[in-house]
Enzyme design. Structure first.
Site, PDB file in Angstrom:
ATOM      1  N   ARG A  25     -11.537   2.854  -0.273  1.00  0.00           N
ATOM      2  CA  ARG A  25     -11.619   3.972  -1.226  1.00  0.00           C
ATOM      3  C   ARG A  25     -13.042   4.114  -1.765  1.00  0.00           C
ATOM      4  O   ARG A  25     -13.565   5.229  -1.894  1.00  0.00           O
ATOM      5  CB  ARG A  25     -10.661   3.721  -2.397  1.00  0.00           C
ATOM      6  CG  ARG A  25      -9.201   3.959  -2.040  1.00  0.00           C
ATOM      7  CD  ARG A  25      -8.273   3.393  -3.103  1.00  0.00           C
ATOM      8  NE  ARG A  25      -6.896   3.805  -2.884  1.00  0.00           N
ATOM      9  CZ  ARG A  25      -5.845   3.282  -3.512  1.00  0.00           C
ATOM     10  NH1 ARG A  25      -6.027   2.308  -4.406  1.00  0.00           N
ATOM     11  NH2 ARG A  25      -4.631   3.714  -3.269  1.00  0.00           N
ATOM     12  N   GLY A  66       5.785  -0.139   5.365  1.00  0.00           N
ATOM     13  CA  GLY A  66       6.284  -0.649   6.651  1.00  0.00           C
ATOM     14  C   GLY A  66       6.371   0.458   7.684  1.00  0.00           C
ATOM     15  O   GLY A  66       5.936   0.285   8.831  1.00  0.00           O
ATOM     16  N   ASP A  80      -8.989  -0.819  -1.711  1.00  0.00           N
ATOM     17  CA  ASP A  80      -9.961  -0.489  -2.759  1.00  0.00           C
ATOM     18  C   ASP A  80     -11.367  -0.378  -2.160  1.00  0.00           C
ATOM     19  O   ASP A  80     -12.146   0.504  -2.512  1.00  0.00           O
ATOM     20  CB  ASP A  80      -9.927  -1.562  -3.856  1.00  0.00           C
ATOM     21  CG  ASP A  80      -8.499  -1.821  -4.308  1.00  0.00           C
ATOM     22  OD1 ASP A  80      -7.823  -0.867  -4.684  1.00  0.00           O
ATOM     23  OD2 ASP A  80      -8.051  -2.984  -4.245  1.00  0.00           O
ATOM     24  N   GLY A 134       9.256  -6.336   3.775  1.00  0.00           N
ATOM     25  CA  GLY A 134       9.362  -4.972   3.246  1.00  0.00           C
ATOM     26  C   GLY A 134       9.323  -3.984   4.392  1.00  0.00           C
ATOM     27  O   GLY A 134       8.867  -2.843   4.247  1.00  0.00           O
ATOM     28  N   ALA A 188      11.456  -2.225   5.874  1.00  0.00           N
ATOM     29  CA  ALA A 188      12.211  -0.973   5.783  1.00  0.00           C
ATOM     30  C   ALA A 188      11.607  -0.028   4.751  1.00  0.00           C
ATOM     31  O   ALA A 188      12.117   1.066   4.536  1.00  0.00           O
ATOM     32  CB  ALA A 188      13.671  -1.268   5.429  1.00  0.00           C
ATOM     33  N   GLY A 189      10.520  -0.419   4.122  1.00  0.00           N
ATOM     34  CA  GLY A 189       9.911   0.400   3.065  1.00  0.00           C
ATOM     35  C   GLY A 189       8.896   1.390   3.616  1.00  0.00           C
ATOM     36  O   GLY A 189       8.709   1.503   4.827  1.00  0.00           O
ATOM     37  N   GLN A 190       8.228   2.100   2.692  1.00  0.00           N
ATOM     38  CA  GLN A 190       7.356   3.187   3.168  1.00  0.00           C
ATOM     39  C   GLN A 190       6.044   2.679   3.778  1.00  0.00           C
ATOM     40  O   GLN A 190       5.576   3.244   4.764  1.00  0.00           O
ATOM     41  CB  GLN A 190       7.131   4.267   2.111  1.00  0.00           C
ATOM     42  CG  GLN A 190       6.696   3.826   0.744  1.00  0.00           C
ATOM     43  CD  GLN A 190       5.847   4.898   0.062  1.00  0.00           C
ATOM     44  OE1 GLN A 190       5.619   5.980   0.608  1.00  0.00           O
ATOM     45  NE2 GLN A 190       5.341   4.570  -1.117  1.00  0.00           N
ATOM     46  N   HIS A 196      -6.809  -6.949  -7.639  1.00  0.00           N
ATOM     47  CA  HIS A 196      -6.359  -5.618  -7.197  1.00  0.00           C
ATOM     48  C   HIS A 196      -5.577  -5.012  -8.360  1.00  0.00           C
ATOM     49  O   HIS A 196      -4.362  -5.151  -8.451  1.00  0.00           O
ATOM     50  CB  HIS A 196      -5.487  -5.717  -5.948  1.00  0.00           C
ATOM     51  CG  HIS A 196      -4.808  -4.405  -5.656  1.00  0.00           C
ATOM     52  ND1 HIS A 196      -5.503  -3.298  -5.240  1.00  0.00           N
ATOM     53  CD2 HIS A 196      -3.518  -4.009  -5.769  1.00  0.00           C
ATOM     54  CE1 HIS A 196      -4.668  -2.288  -5.102  1.00  0.00           C
ATOM     55  NE2 HIS A 196      -3.457  -2.681  -5.424  1.00  0.00           N
TER      56      HIS A 196
HETATM   57  P1  NAI Z   1       8.875   0.396  -0.855  1.00  0.00           P
HETATM   58  O1  NAI Z   1       9.695   0.248  -2.083  1.00  0.00           O
HETATM   59  O2  NAI Z   1       8.937   1.652  -0.060  1.00  0.00           O
HETATM   60  O3  NAI Z   1       9.229  -0.783   0.153  1.00  0.00           O
HETATM   61  C1  NAI Z   1       9.313  -2.118  -0.234  1.00  0.00           C
HETATM   62  C2  NAI Z   1      10.296  -2.793   0.673  1.00  0.00           C
HETATM   63  O4  NAI Z   1      10.242  -4.193   0.384  1.00  0.00           O
HETATM   64  C3  NAI Z   1      11.748  -2.352   0.461  1.00  0.00           C
HETATM   65  O5  NAI Z   1      12.335  -2.034   1.720  1.00  0.00           O
HETATM   66  C4  NAI Z   1      12.404  -3.586  -0.160  1.00  0.00           C
HETATM   67  O6  NAI Z   1      13.764  -3.721   0.197  1.00  0.00           O
HETATM   68  C5  NAI Z   1      11.546  -4.697   0.431  1.00  0.00           C
HETATM   69  N1  NAI Z   1      11.586  -5.971  -0.279  1.00  0.00           N
HETATM   70  C6  NAI Z   1      11.600  -6.206  -1.610  1.00  0.00           C
HETATM   71  N2  NAI Z   1      11.659  -7.514  -1.851  1.00  0.00           N
HETATM   72  C7  NAI Z   1      11.674  -8.137  -0.653  1.00  0.00           C
HETATM   73  C8  NAI Z   1      11.749  -9.498  -0.252  1.00  0.00           C
HETATM   74  N3  NAI Z   1      11.870 -10.480  -1.142  1.00  0.00           N
HETATM   75  N4  NAI Z   1      11.727  -9.783   1.073  1.00  0.00           N
HETATM   76  C9  NAI Z   1      11.656  -8.790   1.981  1.00  0.00           C
HETATM   77  N5  NAI Z   1      11.602  -7.486   1.662  1.00  0.00           N
HETATM   78  C10 NAI Z   1      11.612  -7.165   0.355  1.00  0.00           C
HETATM   79  O7  NAI Z   1       7.389   0.047  -1.310  1.00  0.00           O
HETATM   80  P2  NAI Z   1       6.001   0.332  -0.562  1.00  0.00           P
HETATM   81  O8  NAI Z   1       5.495   1.645  -0.991  1.00  0.00           O
HETATM   82  O9  NAI Z   1       6.159   0.049   0.879  1.00  0.00           O
HETATM   83  O10 NAI Z   1       5.053  -0.762  -1.256  1.00  0.00           O
HETATM   84  C11 NAI Z   1       5.274  -2.141  -1.100  1.00  0.00           C
HETATM   85  C12 NAI Z   1       4.375  -2.955  -2.005  1.00  0.00           C
HETATM   86  O11 NAI Z   1       3.011  -2.752  -1.693  1.00  0.00           O
HETATM   87  C13 NAI Z   1       4.512  -2.654  -3.497  1.00  0.00           C
HETATM   88  O12 NAI Z   1       4.556  -3.890  -4.194  1.00  0.00           O
HETATM   89  C14 NAI Z   1       3.223  -1.927  -3.824  1.00  0.00           C
HETATM   90  O13 NAI Z   1       2.849  -2.101  -5.169  1.00  0.00           O
HETATM   91  C15 NAI Z   1       2.268  -2.626  -2.894  1.00  0.00           C
HETATM   92  N6  NAI Z   1       1.013  -1.921  -2.642  1.00  0.00           N
HETATM   93  C16 NAI Z   1      -0.135  -2.660  -2.622  1.00  0.00           C
HETATM   94  C17 NAI Z   1      -1.364  -2.080  -2.391  1.00  0.00           C
HETATM   95  C18 NAI Z   1      -2.621  -2.908  -2.389  1.00  0.00           C
HETATM   96  O14 NAI Z   1      -3.693  -2.300  -2.301  1.00  0.00           O
HETATM   97  N7  NAI Z   1      -2.588  -4.229  -2.449  1.00  0.00           N
HETATM   98  C19 NAI Z   1      -1.472  -0.634  -2.157  1.00  0.00           C
HETATM   99  C20 NAI Z   1      -0.213   0.068  -2.151  1.00  0.00           C
HETATM  100  C21 NAI Z   1       0.987  -0.578  -2.396  1.00  0.00           C
END
Ligand code: NAI
Length: 324
Positions: A162, A17, A159, A11, A13-15, A187
């Site tokens: 927080r 990341g 968590d 992930g 390229a995501g936020q 979580h």
């Molecule tokens: P985002 O949507 O900005 O980025 C996710 C990235 O993962 C995207 O670039 C997407 O193309 C990529 N992706 C999706 N499937 C993939 C795969 N099979 N292999 C490689 N890359 C893949 O999302 P964000 O905000 O970065 O969040 C990512 C995850 O983290 C979400 O599932 C979110 O729920 C989780 N999260 C978990 C937390 C925790 O406390 N455990 C806290 C905050 C978010």
């Protein structure tokens, strides 16, 4: 300086990341003497954006970055990797049932498990961040044949952090003064922030029970939703920060007067069914964590524990077909 280690981020390229990668590259996670080779993994459609991230890393001229592998091919992405932060996951779309979310992510984490089993270092340390992170980790670890199961964990450190902030705020101390608290369970909104052994500035600290049950616990459980409401995006910088904290503590250990929270394979402690990926209070020494035993569980906390256990058992049942 030590030889470089390989750190994979999915992930990428995501936020999350975008906030995480640059801090790992600067040495915040593994320290100023540990060079890194970054393995940045995302899906094919995200390769153009990922290339932009690579250019920005190059333009930071980080002294510790000894190489960058950017790929949508997991066999390449996980080759000889020492640490993996698994952030990429399928988000829950509008009207999507939790069961569908579990299934879609189940496929992703089955794939990833196979690649890690085949290609990664036998000492790899893995933290799953992508949600539902506990059950994603369970599915992943199920694919692993010859790497210890303890090396597969999920993140509840956000968590934990927080909770620490809420308690510091209430008691009028700094967050780092709050010790011996932990998150038990999933979580998810059923998580259990446990504070019956809390110390503040190394002294036993108590807060009134009504505030705990009516304000503190709901605030920690709902903090993710609050941030989405405010930012119109889910927490990213704090999630990335917590993922780094998770790995740093796993490598460097906890202090004698403290413990932390990690979701790890249950050994049956505290009546939690064996094998579930469950957040426990853990102490860490020499790169190995162990569950803190013998914390007193009040009837109030036992009631909450029963709910989060049940939720994780239900999640496990929903993905049973992926665990064969
Ligand atoms: P985002 O949507 O900005 O980025 C996710 C990235 O993962 C995207 O670039 C997407 O193309 C990529 N992706 C999706 N499937 C993939 C795969 N099979 N292999 C490689 N890359 C893949 O999302 P964000 O905000 O970065 O969040 C990512 C995850 O983290 C979400 O599932 C979110 O729920 C989780 N999260 C978990 C937390 C925790 O406390 N455990 C806290 C905050 C978010």
């Amino acid at each position: 300086k030590k030889p470089p280690v390989r750190v994979a981020i999915t992930g990428a390229a995501g936020q999350i990341g975008y906030s995480l990668i640059f801090r790992i590259a600067s040495g915040e996670m593994l320290g100023p003497n540990q060079p890194v080779i970054l393995h940045l993994i995302d899906l094919p459609f995200a390769m153009a954006a990922l290339n932009g991230v690579v250019m920005e890393i190059q333009d930071c001229a980080f002294p510790l970055v000894k190489g960058i592998v950017a790929t949508d091919n997991q066999a390449v992405g996980f080759k000889n990797v020492d640490y993996a932060l698994l952030v990429g996951a399928k988000p829950r779309g509008p009207g999507m049932e939790r069961g569908d979310l579990l299934k879609d992510n189940g496929k992703i984490f089955t794939e990833t498990g196979k690649h890690i089993n085949e290609h990664a270092s036998r000492d790899i340390k893995v933290v799953v961040v992508g949600n539902p992170c506990n059950t994603n980790c369970l599915i992943l670890a199920n694919q692993i044949k010859d790497i210890p199961k303890e090396n597969f964990t999920a993140m509840t450190r956000l968590d934990h952090n927080r909770a620490q902030h809420q308690l510091a705020d209430k008691l009028g101390v700094h967050t780092t003064d709050i010790r011996k608290i932990a998150i038990f369970g999933n979580h998810s909104p059923t998580m259990v922030p446990y504070i019956d052994q809390m110390t503040a500035k190394n002294h036993k600290a108590t807060v009134d029970q009504q505030w705990v049950s009516q304000t503190f616990i709901p605030t920690v459980q709902q903090r993710g939703a609050e941030i989405i409401k405010a930012r119109k995006l889910s927490s990213a910088a704090s999630a990335g920060n917590a993922a780094m904290n998770h790995i740093t503590t796993w490598v460097n250990g906890t202090s004698e007067s403290d413990f932390t929270s990690m979701a790890i394979p249950s050994d049956g402690s505290y009546g939690v069914p064996k094998g579930l990926i469950f957040s426990f209070p853990v102490s860490v020494k020499n790169g190995k964590y162990s569950i803190v035993q013998g914390l007193p569980i009040s009837p109030f906390y036992q009631g909450l524990l029963d709910k989060t256990i049940k939720e994780l058992v239900d999640e496990r049942n929903a993905v049973d077909h992926l665990l064969k």
